[in-house]
Design an enzyme around this catalytic site. Sequence first.
Site, mmCIF file in Angstrom:
data_model
loop_
_atom_site.group_PDB
_atom_site.id
_atom_site.type_symbol
_atom_site.label_atom_id
_atom_site.label_comp_id
_atom_site.label_asym_id
_atom_site.label_seq_id
_atom_site.Cartn_x
_atom_site.Cartn_y
_atom_site.Cartn_z
ATOM 1 N N GLU A 1 0.671 3.113 9.925
ATOM 2 C CA GLU A 1 -0.797 3.166 9.749
ATOM 3 C C GLU A 1 -1.425 4.234 10.648
ATOM 4 O O GLU A 1 -2.528 4.060 11.176
ATOM 5 C CB GLU A 1 -1.420 1.781 9.918
ATOM 6 C CG GLU A 1 -0.892 0.852 8.827
ATOM 7 C CD GLU A 1 -1.753 -0.327 8.509
ATOM 8 O OE1 GLU A 1 -2.967 -0.291 8.761
ATOM 9 O OE2 GLU A 1 -1.192 -1.307 7.952
ATOM 10 N N TRP B 1 8.910 4.210 2.786
ATOM 11 C CA TRP B 1 8.608 3.289 3.901
ATOM 12 C C TRP B 1 7.506 2.307 3.502
ATOM 13 O O TRP B 1 6.544 2.091 4.258
ATOM 14 C CB TRP B 1 8.159 4.066 5.152
ATOM 15 C CG TRP B 1 9.078 5.173 5.520
ATOM 16 C CD1 TRP B 1 10.370 5.034 5.968
ATOM 17 C CD2 TRP B 1 8.817 6.584 5.490
ATOM 18 N NE1 TRP B 1 10.900 6.278 6.197
ATOM 19 C CE2 TRP B 1 9.971 7.236 5.929
ATOM 20 C CE3 TRP B 1 7.703 7.360 5.128
ATOM 21 C CZ2 TRP B 1 10.064 8.627 6.004
ATOM 22 C CZ3 TRP B 1 7.784 8.737 5.226
ATOM 23 C CH2 TRP B 1 8.946 9.349 5.651
ATOM 24 N N PHE C 1 0.864 -1.183 0.000
ATOM 25 C CA PHE C 1 0.000 0.000 0.000
ATOM 26 C C PHE C 1 0.902 1.235 0.000
ATOM 27 O O PHE C 1 1.636 1.468 0.963
ATOM 28 C CB PHE C 1 -0.874 -0.044 1.262
ATOM 29 C CG PHE C 1 -1.914 1.035 1.349
ATOM 30 C CD1 PHE C 1 -3.056 1.000 0.550
ATOM 31 C CD2 PHE C 1 -1.766 2.087 2.248
ATOM 32 C CE1 PHE C 1 -4.021 1.979 0.648
ATOM 33 C CE2 PHE C 1 -2.734 3.078 2.349
ATOM 34 C CZ PHE C 1 -3.866 3.024 1.554
ATOM 35 N N GLY D 1 3.699 12.041 5.337
ATOM 36 C CA GLY D 1 3.517 10.889 6.226
ATOM 37 C C GLY D 1 2.172 11.013 6.910
ATOM 38 O O GLY D 1 1.144 10.603 6.379
HETATM 39 N N1 CAA Z 1 -13.656 7.606 6.067
HETATM 40 C C1 CAA Z 1 -14.115 8.354 5.045
HETATM 41 N N2 CAA Z 1 -13.717 9.625 4.810
HETATM 42 C C2 CAA Z 1 -12.828 10.162 5.661
HETATM 43 C C3 CAA Z 1 -12.309 9.450 6.770
HETATM 44 C C4 CAA Z 1 -12.756 8.109 6.949
HETATM 45 N N3 CAA Z 1 -12.306 7.356 7.965
HETATM 46 N N4 CAA Z 1 -11.449 10.248 7.423
HETATM 47 C C5 CAA Z 1 -11.420 11.422 6.770
HETATM 48 N N5 CAA Z 1 -12.256 11.358 5.711
HETATM 49 C C6 CAA Z 1 -12.559 12.416 4.737
HETATM 50 C C7 CAA Z 1 -13.098 13.668 5.435
HETATM 51 O O1 CAA Z 1 -14.482 13.575 5.640
HETATM 52 C C8 CAA Z 1 -12.741 14.749 4.433
HETATM 53 O O2 CAA Z 1 -13.662 14.752 3.370
HETATM 54 P P1 CAA Z 1 -14.651 16.027 3.112
HETATM 55 O O3 CAA Z 1 -13.752 17.210 2.876
HETATM 56 O O4 CAA Z 1 -15.428 15.604 1.904
HETATM 57 O O5 CAA Z 1 -15.475 16.146 4.344
HETATM 58 C C9 CAA Z 1 -11.428 14.228 3.844
HETATM 59 O O6 CAA Z 1 -11.362 12.840 4.093
HETATM 60 C C10 CAA Z 1 -10.216 14.920 4.454
HETATM 61 O O7 CAA Z 1 -10.250 14.657 5.835
HETATM 62 P P2 CAA Z 1 -9.577 15.635 6.896
HETATM 63 O O8 CAA Z 1 -10.006 17.052 6.642
HETATM 64 O O9 CAA Z 1 -9.856 15.061 8.245
HETATM 65 O O10 CAA Z 1 -8.031 15.499 6.498
HETATM 66 P P3 CAA Z 1 -6.730 15.980 7.238
HETATM 67 O O11 CAA Z 1 -5.787 16.500 6.233
HETATM 68 O O12 CAA Z 1 -7.067 16.863 8.404
HETATM 69 O O13 CAA Z 1 -6.070 14.579 7.734
HETATM 70 C C11 CAA Z 1 -5.687 12.671 9.113
HETATM 71 C C12 CAA Z 1 -6.672 13.747 8.619
HETATM 72 C C13 CAA Z 1 -6.507 11.835 10.082
HETATM 73 C C14 CAA Z 1 -4.500 13.298 9.866
HETATM 74 C C15 CAA Z 1 -5.199 11.808 7.916
HETATM 75 O O14 CAA Z 1 -4.401 12.566 7.041
HETATM 76 C C16 CAA Z 1 -4.450 10.581 8.363
HETATM 77 O O15 CAA Z 1 -5.041 9.576 8.729
HETATM 78 N N6 CAA Z 1 -3.074 10.635 8.314
HETATM 79 C C17 CAA Z 1 -2.261 9.479 8.610
HETATM 80 C C18 CAA Z 1 -1.962 8.691 7.375
HETATM 81 C C19 CAA Z 1 -1.546 7.283 7.681
HETATM 82 O O16 CAA Z 1 -2.166 6.577 8.473
HETATM 83 N N7 CAA Z 1 -0.502 6.824 7.017
HETATM 84 C C20 CAA Z 1 -0.075 5.489 7.161
HETATM 85 C C21 CAA Z 1 0.608 5.055 5.912
HETATM 86 S S1 CAA Z 1 0.181 3.446 5.414
HETATM 87 C C22 CAA Z 1 1.121 2.383 6.310
HETATM 88 O O17 CAA Z 1 1.733 2.727 7.280
HETATM 89 C C23 CAA Z 1 1.043 0.996 5.843
HETATM 90 C C24 CAA Z 1 2.222 0.163 6.185
HETATM 91 O O18 CAA Z 1 3.137 0.083 5.460
HETATM 92 C C25 CAA Z 1 2.175 -0.652 7.400
#
Ligand code: CAA
Length: 380
Positions: free
Chosen positions: A363, A156, A123, A131
Site C-alpha cells: 500500500e 502480489w 484490489f 509497483g
Molecule cells: N487523491 C486524489 N488524486 C490524487 C491523489 C489523491 N490522494 N494523489 C494523486 N492524485 C492525482 C494527482 O492530482 C494527479 O492528477 P492531476 O494530473 O489531475 O493533477 C494524478 O493523481 C497523478 O498524480 P501524480 O502526478 O502525483 O502521480 P505520480 O506518477 O507522480 O505517482 C505516487 C504518485 C504517490 C508515487 C503514486 O503512484 C503512488 O501512490 N504509488 C504507490 C502505489 C501503491 O500504493 N501501491 C500499492 C498497491 S495496493 C496494495 O499493496 C494492496 C495490498 O495488497 C495490501
Amino acid sequence: MLFELSEEHQMIRQAARDFAQQELLPGVIERDNKQEFPAAQIAQMGELGLMGMMVSPQYGGGGMDTVSYVLAMEEISKVDASASVCMSVNNSLVCWGLESFGSEELKQLYLPALASGQKIGAFCLSEPEAGSDATSQRTTALDQGDHYLLNGTKNWITNGNSASYYIVIAQTDVAKGHKGINAFLVEKAWPGVQVGKKEDKMGIRGSDTHSIMFTDVKVPKTHRIGEDGFGFKFAMKVLSGGRIGIAAQALGIASGAMELSIKYAKERKAFGTEIMNHQAIQFKLADMATEIEAARLLCLKAAWLKDQHLNYDIASAQAKLFASTVAMKVTTEAVQVHGGYGYVKEYHVERMMRDAKITQIYEGTSEVQRIVISRDLIRG
Ligand code: CAA
C-alpha cells in the site's frame, strides 16, 4: 481536545481483542508454517462485523467510524497479521472504494456479501512492472461498445485466491496517461480470469498472495467504477484510506510484540533476577512504549480526520510511514529481549518481525509515503 475513547469504542476494541485471543491465537503459528489462509476465522470475523466495519447498514455493514476500524485492526494485528491484512484490504480498499465511488447497482449487487464477509474482495493495482510507479499500467481494458475487454497480469494480490471479487485498475486509453486509467469490478468466476502462482513469502504467510491473469475478460460497462478516466484518482483515494488500515496493522504488530516482551521479561531470570530488573531491558521497553504511543496517536489522528471528512492524505501517509518503522524496530528489539527464545517460532516474536517488514512495502512503500509527504510540504 479529548484523548478518551468513548464507551462504544472501548467495547469494539474489547470485542476484537477477545476474538483475537480466543480464535486467532491458537492456530497462528501452524498457519504461518503451513502458509494456510485463515478461512474459518475470516468467516467468524465476518459474523462479528469486522469485514465491513465502515459500510453503511443499508448495504449490510456495521456503519462504524474509522476510529473503530483502527482500534479493531490493532487488536487483530497484535495476534495475526495475516488475518488483519485480509480484513484491511476488504474493508478499506474494496468496500470503502465501492461504497464511495461505485454506482448504486454495483453497491447493491456486491456490498452486502463483501460487508458480511461471505465473500472477500481484492484490489488489483500492482503489476510486474508497475509497483510504486502506479501510473505505468500495462493491463488494458479496451472499449468494445457495451463492454470492455480486459487483458493483463496483476502481481502480489492480497486475497488473490480467496477473493470472489476483484477491483481491477487498467489502462483504457494509453494516449491519455493517468487520465486514461479506469477501475472495474470483476468477478473471479468470469471466463478469462485465472489465479496464478501463490507467492512463498517471508511474512504474513497465512495471507494468500497471488498473481492474477486476465485474458479477454468481458467486463460490462456497468462494472466501471466512477466516471471515465477516474481510475487512477480512485486508486489514490482508496489507498489514502487503506494506508490508515496498514498503519494500524503495523501498530498492532508492534504493540503485540511489546506485550510479549513485557511478559517474558517478568518471567525470564538471568544473573540472579528477572530480566525486567535489568536496565538494559527496561530501557528497551520504555522506548517501545513511547514509539508505539506516538504511532497510535498518528493512526487515530488520520482516522479522526477521515471521520470528520477533512483531508487525511498526508496524515495517513505519515501514520503508515511512522507506524511501519516502529513495527520493524519494536519487533527486532522484541526478538532481542527474548534472546535465543526470540529466534524460534514458539515465542511468536520472530513471526512478528517477519510480518512487520511488509508494512514498509505494501500500500505504498516508505519511500512512496515520503514522496506524498514531501510534495505536500513543497506545494505549501
Ligand atoms: N487523491 C486524489 N488524486 C490524487 C491523489 C489523491 N490522494 N494523489 C494523486 N492524485 C492525482 C494527482 O492530482 C494527479 O492528477 P492531476 O494530473 O489531475 O493533477 C494524478 O493523481 C497523478 O498524480 P501524480 O502526478 O502525483 O502521480 P505520480 O506518477 O507522480 O505517482 C505516487 C504518485 C504517490 C508515487 C503514486 O503512484 C503512488 O501512490 N504509488 C504507490 C502505489 C501503491 O500504493 N501501491 C500499492 C498497491 S495496493 C496494495 O499493496 C494492496 C495490498 O495488497 C495490501
